[in-house]
Write a protein that holds these residues in place. Sequence first.
Motif, PDB file in Angstrom:
ATOM      1  N   UNK A   1     -57.727 -24.625  27.402  1.00 23.59           N
ATOM      2  CA  UNK A   1     -58.379 -23.319  27.479  1.00 23.59           C
ATOM      3  C   UNK A   1     -57.542 -22.020  27.303  1.00 23.59           C
ATOM      4  N   UNK A   2     -56.158 -22.266  27.653  1.00 25.14           N
ATOM      5  CA  UNK A   2     -55.408 -21.153  27.442  1.00 25.14           C
ATOM      6  C   UNK A   2     -55.221 -20.730  26.122  1.00 25.14           C
ATOM      7  N   UNK A   3     -55.747 -21.635  25.225  1.00 27.62           N
ATOM      8  CA  UNK A   3     -55.518 -21.355  23.685  1.00 27.62           C
ATOM      9  C   UNK A   3     -56.524 -20.373  23.425  1.00 27.62           C
ATOM     10  N   UNK A   4     -57.758 -20.222  24.104  1.00 32.15           N
ATOM     11  CA  UNK A   4     -58.918 -19.409  23.710  1.00 32.15           C
ATOM     12  C   UNK A   4     -59.174 -18.489  24.611  1.00 32.15           C
ATOM     13  N   UNK A   5     -58.035 -17.627  25.188  1.00 31.23           N
ATOM     14  CA  UNK A   5     -58.207 -16.303  25.773  1.00 31.23           C
ATOM     15  C   UNK A   5     -57.972 -16.570  27.120  1.00 31.23           C
ATOM     16  N   UNK A   6     -57.808 -17.737  27.711  1.00 27.76           N
ATOM     17  CA  UNK A   6     -57.621 -17.870  29.168  1.00 27.76           C
ATOM     18  C   UNK A   6     -56.050 -17.562  29.351  1.00 27.76           C
ATOM     19  N   UNK A   7     -55.762 -16.604  30.267  1.00 24.70           N
ATOM     20  CA  UNK A   7     -54.349 -16.206  30.287  1.00 24.70           C
ATOM     21  C   UNK A   7     -53.700 -16.798  31.506  1.00 24.70           C
ATOM     22  N   UNK A   8     -54.246 -17.782  32.346  1.00 25.23           N
ATOM     23  CA  UNK A   8     -53.412 -18.345  33.333  1.00 25.23           C
ATOM     24  C   UNK A   8     -52.166 -19.071  32.878  1.00 25.23           C
ATOM     25  N   UNK A   9     -51.068 -18.566  33.463  1.00 26.27           N
ATOM     26  CA  UNK A   9     -49.699 -19.352  33.027  1.00 26.27           C
ATOM     27  C   UNK A   9     -49.083 -20.300  34.119  1.00 26.27           C
ATOM     28  N   UNK A  10     -49.493 -19.860  35.550  1.00 26.88           N
ATOM     29  CA  UNK A  10     -48.879 -20.801  36.604  1.00 26.88           C
ATOM     30  C   UNK A  10     -50.003 -21.363  37.387  1.00 26.88           C
ATOM     31  N   UNK A  11     -51.104 -21.989  36.890  1.00 30.09           N
ATOM     32  CA  UNK A  11     -52.173 -22.565  37.679  1.00 30.09           C
ATOM     33  C   UNK A  11     -52.426 -24.085  37.129  1.00 30.09           C
ATOM     34  N   UNK A  12     -51.266 -24.805  37.131  1.00 30.51           N
ATOM     35  CA  UNK A  12     -51.532 -26.008  36.626  1.00 30.51           C
ATOM     36  C   UNK A  12     -50.430 -27.173  37.180  1.00 30.51           C
TER      37      UNK A  12
END
Length: 266
Positions: free
Chosen positions: A135-146
Motif C-alpha cells: 500500500x505504501x507504493x500507492x500514496x500511503x506514507x507509513x514508514x515504521x508501521x510494519x
Amino acid sequence: MAKLIASESLGQAWVAAARHLAGCKQRKDRNLILEISAPQKLGKDDLKIIKAVDAALRSRREDLSVETVAGTIFPNGLARRFSRPELYTNYLALLAKGKKRSSWGTYAQRMMSRPSRNGTGTINPLDDLIERLLQTHNGTKYQSAFELGVSDPDIDLAPPLDGHGYELPVFDPSRDAKPLNVPCLSHLSFKITNGKLDLTAIYRSQWYCQRALGNLIGLSQLHSFVGKESKYECGVLTCIATHAYLDTETFGKVGVTKDLLAALPG
C-alpha cells in the motif's frame, strides 16, 4: 553497555560478534547489536565461515545444521519454488505432517498462521504485513508501521496506528507460559528507510555457536522474501541479542571454539 558491530556481510558480523563474546566474562554479554548493510550478499569468506560452522555443528549433532536453524525462521527452499499464497499453503501442509508433538513449532509458522479472535479460523500476519507494505507504493506514507512482535494481530492490528506500530507476533502467551518454552526470537520490525526495506530482529537470548549464524541467514532470507513480495530493495539487517552467549560446549570445548574462530577470515 551495548556493543555494536557493523559489517557488510552476515558471516563477517557473526565472526566479529563471536570473537567479542570469547573475550567477555563467562563468554556472555548483554545487548549485542549486529548491523549488516548487505545481508543478502554472500562472498567467498562468508561461504567459508558458513561451511566451517556447519561442519562443527554436524560433527556433534546429526539433527543440527546452519540450514535447519535458518529454516525455523523462513522456508527458503520452498520460497524458491512458490510465491504467495502457494508458499504459505505448501509450507503449513508440510509442517503439519512433520511437526513433532509438544513442539511449539517454528517462527515461520507463527508468522503465517495465527488463531483468529473468535477462535474459528486463522489469520496470516506475514501476508498482512506484505499487503500493508504494498500500500505504501500507492500514496500511503507509513514508514515504521510494519512489526512482527508480541501483540495479538487480530485484535491490535486492524488500524494502522497512525504509522507508529504494526505487530506480527512470535511470542504467544497462551502457549508460552512455561519459562523453558519461550521462543528466543521476540520481535521483528520492518522499516522503510530512504526507499529501502530494513529489518530489525530482537532476541531475548541467543546462543552464538548453536544458533546465531543460522538465525542471521534465516532472517536475511525472510528479509529478501518480504522485500521481493512488497517490491522493495532490501536495506540493513539489524540483530539485537539482549542476552548473547558463546556456547562453546556446542562445538566441544573452549579451545576447539577459539581455534575455529582464529582460523576463520575476518
